[in-house]
Write an enzyme that holds these catalytic residues in place. Sequence first.
Site, PDB file in Angstrom:
ATOM      1  N   ARG A  24       0.793  -1.244  -0.091  1.00  0.00           N
ATOM      2  CA  ARG A  24       0.042   0.028  -0.032  1.00  0.00           C
ATOM      3  C   ARG A  24       0.804   1.268  -0.021  1.00  0.00           C
ATOM      4  O   ARG A  24       0.550   2.030  -0.785  1.00  0.00           O
ATOM      5  CB  ARG A  24      -1.085   0.040   1.208  1.00  0.00           C
ATOM      6  CG  ARG A  24      -1.620   1.303   1.297  1.00  0.00           C
ATOM      7  CD  ARG A  24      -2.795   1.173   2.395  1.00  0.00           C
ATOM      8  NE  ARG A  24      -3.271   2.471   2.801  1.00  0.00           N
ATOM      9  CZ  ARG A  24      -4.560   2.306   3.654  1.00  0.00           C
ATOM     10  NH1 ARG A  24      -4.622   1.307   4.355  1.00  0.00           N
ATOM     11  NH2 ARG A  24      -5.032   3.484   3.850  1.00  0.00           N
ATOM     12  N   ASN A  61     -10.300  -4.168  -1.820  1.00  0.00           N
ATOM     13  CA  ASN A  61     -10.298  -3.042  -2.686  1.00  0.00           C
ATOM     14  C   ASN A  61      -9.457  -3.628  -3.888  1.00  0.00           C
ATOM     15  O   ASN A  61      -8.650  -4.152  -3.700  1.00  0.00           O
ATOM     16  CB  ASN A  61      -9.824  -1.812  -1.855  1.00  0.00           C
ATOM     17  CG  ASN A  61     -10.916  -1.081  -1.444  1.00  0.00           C
ATOM     18  OD1 ASN A  61     -12.122  -0.794  -1.709  1.00  0.00           O
ATOM     19  ND2 ASN A  61     -10.683  -0.557   0.072  1.00  0.00           N
ATOM     20  N   CYS A 104     -18.813  -1.788   0.433  1.00  0.00           N
ATOM     21  CA  CYS A 104     -17.911  -0.703   1.006  1.00  0.00           C
ATOM     22  C   CYS A 104     -18.735  -0.216   1.973  1.00  0.00           C
ATOM     23  O   CYS A 104     -20.236  -0.209   2.326  1.00  0.00           O
ATOM     24  CB  CYS A 104     -17.689   0.043  -0.232  1.00  0.00           C
ATOM     25  SG  CYS A 104     -16.913   1.588   0.369  1.00  0.00           S
ATOM     26  N   HIS A 135     -16.444   4.070  -4.478  1.00  0.00           N
ATOM     27  CA  HIS A 135     -15.313   5.229  -4.230  1.00  0.00           C
ATOM     28  C   HIS A 135     -15.640   6.315  -5.144  1.00  0.00           C
ATOM     29  O   HIS A 135     -14.539   6.891  -5.496  1.00  0.00           O
ATOM     30  CB  HIS A 135     -13.803   4.803  -4.101  1.00  0.00           C
ATOM     31  CG  HIS A 135     -13.806   3.856  -2.745  1.00  0.00           C
ATOM     32  ND1 HIS A 135     -12.460   3.345  -2.475  1.00  0.00           N
ATOM     33  CD2 HIS A 135     -14.536   3.272  -1.929  1.00  0.00           C
ATOM     34  CE1 HIS A 135     -12.503   2.786  -1.181  1.00  0.00           C
ATOM     35  NE2 HIS A 135     -13.909   2.637  -1.087  1.00  0.00           N
ATOM     36  N   TYR A 161     -14.129  10.569  -1.475  1.00  0.00           N
ATOM     37  CA  TYR A 161     -13.217  10.013  -2.508  1.00  0.00           C
ATOM     38  C   TYR A 161     -13.228  10.837  -3.815  1.00  0.00           C
ATOM     39  O   TYR A 161     -12.242  10.772  -4.524  1.00  0.00           O
ATOM     40  CB  TYR A 161     -13.425   8.525  -3.127  1.00  0.00           C
ATOM     41  CG  TYR A 161     -12.889   7.572  -1.906  1.00  0.00           C
ATOM     42  CD1 TYR A 161     -11.756   7.114  -1.973  1.00  0.00           C
ATOM     43  CD2 TYR A 161     -13.706   7.041  -0.836  1.00  0.00           C
ATOM     44  CE1 TYR A 161     -11.310   6.185  -1.178  1.00  0.00           C
ATOM     45  CE2 TYR A 161     -13.196   6.060  -0.066  1.00  0.00           C
ATOM     46  CZ  TYR A 161     -11.956   5.591  -0.065  1.00  0.00           C
ATOM     47  OH  TYR A 161     -11.053   4.752   0.796  1.00  0.00           O
TER      48      TYR A 161
HETATM   49  C1  G6P Z   1     -12.919   3.168   3.886  1.00  0.00           C
HETATM   50  C2  G6P Z   1     -13.009   2.757   2.386  1.00  0.00           C
HETATM   51  C3  G6P Z   1     -12.616   1.048   2.422  1.00  0.00           C
HETATM   52  C4  G6P Z   1     -11.039   1.457   2.807  1.00  0.00           C
HETATM   53  C5  G6P Z   1     -10.714   2.492   4.233  1.00  0.00           C
HETATM   54  C6  G6P Z   1      -9.524   2.642   4.541  1.00  0.00           C
HETATM   55  O1  G6P Z   1     -13.690   2.521   4.892  1.00  0.00           O
HETATM   56  O2  G6P Z   1     -14.498   2.405   2.390  1.00  0.00           O
HETATM   57  O3  G6P Z   1     -12.736   0.808   1.312  1.00  0.00           O
HETATM   58  O4  G6P Z   1     -10.248   0.258   3.012  1.00  0.00           O
HETATM   59  O5  G6P Z   1     -11.633   3.314   4.331  1.00  0.00           O
HETATM   60  O6  G6P Z   1      -9.135   2.840   5.719  1.00  0.00           O
HETATM   61  P1  G6P Z   1      -7.714   2.834   6.409  1.00  0.00           P
HETATM   62  O7  G6P Z   1      -7.839   3.151   7.607  1.00  0.00           O
HETATM   63  O8  G6P Z   1      -7.163   1.453   5.979  1.00  0.00           O
HETATM   64  O9  G6P Z   1      -6.969   3.854   5.943  1.00  0.00           O
HETATM   65 MN    MN Z   2     -14.685   1.160   0.490  1.00  0.00          MN
END
Ligand code: G6P
Ligand code: MN
Length: 409
Positions: free
Chosen positions: A90, A145, A165, A195, A242
């Site tokens: 990531r 994702n 989601c 998103h 997003y």
């Molecule tokens: C939101 C999105 C998810 C994503 C997450 C990231 O919940 O809907 O798809 O994975 O944010 O969260 P994080 O804590 O990993 O940045």
């Molecule tokens: Mn999501």
Amino acid sequence: MKVTVVGAGSTYTPELVSGLAAQRSRLAVDELVLMDVDRGRLEVVGGFARRMLAHQGLATDVRLTTDRTDAVRDADAVLVQLRVGGQTARLADETFPLACGCVGQETTGAGGLAKALRTVPVVLDIAEEVRRIAKPDAWLIDFTNPVGIVTRALLDAGHRAIGLCNVAIGMQRWMADLLEVDPGRVEVDPVGLNHFSWMRRVLLDGEDVLPRLLDGRMDDLRTRLPFPEHLMRMLGALPSYYLQYYYLHDRTVAEQRRERPRAAVVADLETELLDLYRSPTLVEKPTQLEQRGGAFYSEAAVDLLASLYADEPTVHVINVRNDGLIPGLAADDVIETRCLVSRSGIEPLPQPDVPPVILGPIQHVSAYERIAAGAALSGDADDVRRALLAHPLIGQWDLVEQLLPGFER
Ligand code: G6P
Ligand code: MN
């Protein structure tokens, strides 16, 4: 009922477990199989999940395994919530586009494409096994994702899959907070892709109160959405957060260059969470989990699962085929929209006409997602170039060439 979670070593799993406890009257899970490739994390998260369930007085049998075949066999439902390459991958997704002046985000732009390329084959492989040895009518719920592209690939391959989601449920809970009413009275109606959606109606007891909120509660709306007032009023909709990566692209890039990457923040948070989960006295999900973006994920996932086995249909915002719902998109495009869900099936609810200011970008990103899903299957470098060229945030040949080395890892 046997429910299997693939990627259960995720620090989000306790969310899901608390959802199972909360929904016990709607959904009877007698076997919960937690599967992960990382035995160490699985033991920590699984041990905590067991303590949580015991604390809630639930008799669910929790099994931990690294053997996917064993996990999937005879399952009624399989939840897939994995992250290929973990936070390290990531971090790369979030940083290589920034060096080219593009947004560095794990699901949007070039980073999202890199994630799709390494994730789609893994999820498809899981789905094949689900088709082979899970119960014949088993559902695969994908929280992995980029959900839009992964769900498209799953449906293209003929799997019984739904993409999920938490953005919509997050908005819905937030709207209920603003309106100071029970969340059960509020529904949100987003249109678009995962998103990449616009909330065009906020229904309170069935009546649309969004115009009233846009008129009188702009300051509150702007506490969580970074968009200028004029933009939201003009659209008559709440863009999902997003959309900042599009509407406020250059501004976001400048901020991202100053800030720590989200992957680094989350990696630290995960270390802290795993330490907490190890504590034998911890029996409820810790408040630190709220610092992750997945708030209400458990409610959304377990609610959806319960509805898939219920006679009475309930409304869920999920990722499904367009199938003619939005004119201007192909039938096989995958959209995120409100659907009635019950054991007799999934029925998308009608959408009012989508104006060009919203439809155009949706068509654009849909085309990109189609190419991206194809690129994940072909592995062809020219397909990657095509996807980048077709992405509204990239589109220039020189940028495509600069970004390309970021995909070679
Ligand atoms: C939101 C999105 C998810 C994503 C997450 C990231 O919940 O809907 O798809 O994975 O944010 O969260 P994080 O804590 O990993 O940045
Ligand atoms: Mn999501």
